[in-house]
Scaffold this motif. Structure first.
Motif, PDB file in Angstrom:
ATOM      1  N   ARG A   1       0.853  -1.195   0.000  1.00 11.96           N
ATOM      2  CA  ARG A   1       0.000   0.000   0.000  1.00 11.96           C
ATOM      3  C   ARG A   1       0.883   1.238   0.000  1.00 11.96           C
ATOM      4  NH1 ARG A   1      -5.086  -0.424   3.842  1.00 11.96           N
ATOM      5  NH2 ARG A   1      -6.130   0.273   1.972  1.00 11.96           N
ATOM      6  N   TYR A   2       0.477   2.195  -0.794  1.00 17.10           N
ATOM      7  CA  TYR A   2       1.230   3.441  -0.912  1.00 17.10           C
ATOM      8  C   TYR A   2       0.261   4.604  -0.887  1.00 17.10           C
ATOM      9  CZ  TYR A   2       5.008   0.402  -2.408  1.00 17.10           C
ATOM     10  OH  TYR A   2       5.960  -0.572  -2.456  1.00 17.10           O
ATOM     11  N   ARG A   3       0.757   5.765  -0.543  1.00 17.49           N
ATOM     12  CA  ARG A   3      -0.051   6.978  -0.536  1.00 17.49           C
ATOM     13  C   ARG A   3       0.653   8.027  -1.388  1.00 17.49           C
ATOM     14  NH1 ARG A   3      -3.500   9.286   4.039  1.00 17.49           N
ATOM     15  NH2 ARG A   3      -3.307   7.114   4.626  1.00 17.49           N
ATOM     16  N   VAL A   4      -0.098   8.650  -2.267  1.00 21.06           N
ATOM     17  CA  VAL A   4       0.427   9.699  -3.137  1.00 21.06           C
ATOM     18  C   VAL A   4      -0.469  10.913  -2.969  1.00 21.06           C
ATOM     19  CG1 VAL A   4       0.896  10.377  -5.512  1.00 21.06           C
ATOM     20  CG2 VAL A   4       1.320   8.036  -4.789  1.00 21.06           C
ATOM     21  N   SER A   5       0.121  12.080  -2.810  1.00 19.93           N
ATOM     22  CA  SER A   5      -0.681  13.289  -2.700  1.00 19.93           C
ATOM     23  C   SER A   5      -0.285  14.257  -3.814  1.00 19.93           C
ATOM     24  CB  SER A   5      -0.513  13.940  -1.334  1.00 19.93           C
ATOM     25  OG  SER A   5       0.829  14.291  -1.118  1.00 19.93           O
ATOM     26  N   TRP A   6      -1.229  15.106  -4.159  1.00 21.83           N
ATOM     27  CA  TRP A   6      -1.031  16.105  -5.209  1.00 21.83           C
ATOM     28  C   TRP A   6      -1.184  17.478  -4.590  1.00 21.83           C
ATOM     29  CZ3 TRP A   6      -5.273  18.051  -8.858  1.00 21.83           C
ATOM     30  CH2 TRP A   6      -4.741  18.895  -9.830  1.00 21.83           C
ATOM     31  N   ASP A   7      -0.217  18.343  -4.826  1.00 16.81           N
ATOM     32  CA  ASP A   7      -0.240  19.698  -4.261  1.00 16.81           C
ATOM     33  C   ASP A   7      -1.046  20.687  -5.103  1.00 16.81           C
ATOM     34  OD1 ASP A   7       1.423  19.971  -6.439  1.00 16.81           O
ATOM     35  OD2 ASP A   7       3.185  20.552  -5.278  1.00 16.81           O
ATOM     36  N   GLY A   8      -1.691  20.214  -6.164  1.00 15.80           N
ATOM     37  CA  GLY A   8      -2.521  21.076  -6.996  1.00 15.80           C
ATOM     38  C   GLY A   8      -1.752  21.842  -8.054  1.00 15.80           C
ATOM     39  N   LYS A   9      -0.490  21.499  -8.252  1.00 17.09           N
ATOM     40  CA  LYS A   9       0.330  22.202  -9.241  1.00 17.09           C
ATOM     41  C   LYS A   9       0.486  21.359 -10.498  1.00 17.09           C
ATOM     42  CE  LYS A   9       2.799  24.842  -5.789  1.00 17.09           C
ATOM     43  NZ  LYS A   9       4.085  25.169  -5.190  1.00 17.09           N
ATOM     44  N   ASN A  10       0.713  22.046 -11.628  1.00 12.96           N
ATOM     45  CA  ASN A  10       0.937  21.347 -12.884  1.00 12.96           C
ATOM     46  C   ASN A  10       2.424  21.024 -13.049  1.00 12.96           C
ATOM     47  OD1 ASN A  10       2.161  23.744 -13.735  1.00 12.96           O
ATOM     48  ND2 ASN A  10       0.405  24.382 -14.966  1.00 12.96           N
ATOM     49  N   GLU A  11       2.802  20.523 -14.218  1.00 10.18           N
ATOM     50  CA  GLU A  11       4.195  20.128 -14.466  1.00 10.18           C
ATOM     51  C   GLU A  11       5.169  21.305 -14.355  1.00 10.18           C
ATOM     52  OE1 GLU A  11       5.267  17.146 -14.668  1.00 10.18           O
ATOM     53  OE2 GLU A  11       3.698  15.891 -15.499  1.00 10.18           O
ATOM     54  N   MET A  12       4.691  22.516 -14.617  1.00 14.90           N
ATOM     55  CA  MET A  12       5.556  23.696 -14.563  1.00 14.90           C
ATOM     56  C   MET A  12       5.598  24.325 -13.178  1.00 14.90           C
ATOM     57  SD  MET A  12       4.702  25.431 -18.261  1.00 14.90           S
ATOM     58  CE  MET A  12       3.022  25.783 -17.792  1.00 14.90           C
ATOM     59  N   GLY A  13       4.855  23.768 -12.228  1.00 16.93           N
ATOM     60  CA  GLY A  13       4.854  24.297 -10.873  1.00 16.93           C
ATOM     61  C   GLY A  13       3.835  25.394 -10.624  1.00 16.93           C
ATOM     62  N   THR A  14       2.958  25.621 -11.597  1.00 15.54           N
ATOM     63  CA  THR A  14       1.911  26.628 -11.458  1.00 15.54           C
ATOM     64  C   THR A  14       0.695  26.026 -10.785  1.00 15.54           C
ATOM     65  OG1 THR A  14       2.672  27.631 -13.520  1.00 15.54           O
ATOM     66  CG2 THR A  14       0.495  28.288 -12.731  1.00 15.54           C
ATOM     67  N   GLN A  15       0.103  26.757  -9.851  1.00 16.85           N
ATOM     68  CA  GLN A  15      -1.093  26.281  -9.158  1.00 16.85           C
ATOM     69  C   GLN A  15      -2.262  26.182 -10.139  1.00 16.85           C
ATOM     70  OE1 GLN A  15      -1.053  25.452  -5.833  1.00 16.85           O
ATOM     71  NE2 GLN A  15      -3.088  24.636  -6.138  1.00 16.85           N
ATOM     72  N   THR A  16      -2.987  25.077 -10.105  1.00 20.02           N
ATOM     73  CA  THR A  16      -4.152  24.900 -10.966  1.00 20.02           C
ATOM     74  C   THR A  16      -5.405  25.411 -10.264  1.00 20.02           C
ATOM     75  OG1 THR A  16      -4.484  22.666 -10.143  1.00 20.02           O
ATOM     76  CG2 THR A  16      -3.155  22.910 -12.131  1.00 20.02           C
ATOM     77  N   ALA A  17      -6.461  25.585 -11.017  1.00 23.60           N
ATOM     78  CA  ALA A  17      -7.720  26.109 -10.478  1.00 23.60           C
ATOM     79  C   ALA A  17      -8.467  25.024  -9.703  1.00 23.60           C
ATOM     80  CB  ALA A  17      -8.595  26.609 -11.622  1.00 23.60           C
ATOM     81  N   SER A  18      -9.310  25.454  -8.774  1.00 24.08           N
ATOM     82  CA  SER A  18     -10.193  24.520  -8.081  1.00 24.08           C
ATOM     83  C   SER A  18     -11.132  23.906  -9.108  1.00 24.08           C
ATOM     84  CB  SER A  18     -11.026  25.249  -7.026  1.00 24.08           C
ATOM     85  OG  SER A  18     -10.206  25.736  -5.999  1.00 24.08           O
ATOM     86  N   GLY A  19     -11.519  22.660  -8.884  1.00 21.82           N
ATOM     87  CA  GLY A  19     -12.444  22.014  -9.803  1.00 21.82           C
ATOM     88  C   GLY A  19     -12.272  20.519  -9.802  1.00 21.82           C
ATOM     89  N   VAL A  20     -12.870  19.879 -10.790  1.00 23.44           N
ATOM     90  CA  VAL A  20     -12.839  18.424 -10.913  1.00 23.44           C
ATOM     91  C   VAL A  20     -11.675  18.022 -11.813  1.00 23.44           C
ATOM     92  CG1 VAL A  20     -14.116  16.398 -11.702  1.00 23.44           C
ATOM     93  CG2 VAL A  20     -15.319  18.260 -10.555  1.00 23.44           C
ATOM     94  N   TYR A  21     -10.945  17.030 -11.392  1.00 27.15           N
ATOM     95  CA  TYR A  21      -9.825  16.475 -12.146  1.00 27.15           C
ATOM     96  C   TYR A  21      -9.966  14.959 -12.177  1.00 27.15           C
ATOM     97  CZ  TYR A  21      -7.702  21.059 -11.964  1.00 27.15           C
ATOM     98  OH  TYR A  21      -7.463  22.398 -12.119  1.00 27.15           O
ATOM     99  N   ILE A  22      -9.264  14.348 -13.109  1.00 25.54           N
ATOM    100  CA  ILE A  22      -9.278  12.902 -13.273  1.00 25.54           C
ATOM    101  C   ILE A  22      -7.871  12.393 -12.980  1.00 25.54           C
ATOM    102  CG2 ILE A  22      -9.729  11.006 -14.893  1.00 25.54           C
ATOM    103  CD1 ILE A  22     -12.144  12.897 -14.473  1.00 25.54           C
ATOM    104  N   TYR A  23      -7.775  11.302 -12.232  1.00 20.34           N
ATOM    105  CA  TYR A  23      -6.465  10.670 -12.089  1.00 20.34           C
ATOM    106  C   TYR A  23      -6.538   9.249 -12.607  1.00 20.34           C
ATOM    107  CZ  TYR A  23      -8.099   8.407  -7.762  1.00 20.34           C
ATOM    108  OH  TYR A  23      -8.795   7.670  -6.841  1.00 20.34           O
ATOM    109  N   ARG A  24      -5.429   8.803 -13.151  1.00 23.43           N
ATOM    110  CA  ARG A  24      -5.364   7.466 -13.750  1.00 23.43           C
ATOM    111  C   ARG A  24      -4.144   6.736 -13.223  1.00 23.43           C
ATOM    112  NH1 ARG A  24      -7.730   5.464 -18.422  1.00 23.43           N
ATOM    113  NH2 ARG A  24      -6.661   3.683 -19.301  1.00 23.43           N
ATOM    114  N   LEU A  25      -4.355   5.555 -12.684  1.00 25.04           N
ATOM    115  CA  LEU A  25      -3.284   4.688 -12.217  1.00 25.04           C
ATOM    116  C   LEU A  25      -3.121   3.575 -13.240  1.00 25.04           C
ATOM    117  CD1 LEU A  25      -2.511   3.343  -8.767  1.00 25.04           C
ATOM    118  CD2 LEU A  25      -2.802   1.722 -10.625  1.00 25.04           C
ATOM    119  N   GLU A  26      -1.906   3.408 -13.729  1.00 25.75           N
ATOM    120  CA  GLU A  26      -1.616   2.369 -14.719  1.00 25.75           C
ATOM    121  C   GLU A  26      -0.484   1.488 -14.225  1.00 25.75           C
ATOM    122  OE1 GLU A  26      -0.617   4.770 -18.054  1.00 25.75           O
ATOM    123  OE2 GLU A  26      -2.688   4.945 -18.719  1.00 25.75           O
TER     124      GLU A  26
END
Length: 67
Positions: free
Chosen positions: A28-53
């Motif tokens: 078991r592992y835990r991963v968290s997202w700080d809400g930033k994109n690949e460039m380090g810019t904060q993203t807007a509040s809203g719905v996002y999709i995550y995919r585990l492969e």
């Protein structure tokens, strides 16, 4: 170990950020997202999709980012 990848997308299907891409042992592992994109810019509040492969597995779920 198996390679696991976790990616965040917006609702338009655009890739926002790769959270994890590495070889891991079973467990078991835990991963968290700080809400930033690949460039380090904060993203807007809203719905996002995550995919585990992983080999033989693909899981897609929705999440809500609140600031």
């Amino acid at each position: 170990p198996i390679f696991v990848r976790i990616v965040v997308y917006n609702t338009l299907g655009q890739q926002i950020r790769t959270l994890f891409f590495d070889a891991v042992a079973a467990g078991r592992y835990r991963v968290s997202w700080d809400g930033k994109n690949e460039m380090g810019t904060q993203t807007a509040s809203g719905v996002y999709i995550y995919r585990l492969e992983a080999p033989g597995v693909s899981i897609t779920r929705r999440m809500t980012l609140l600031k």
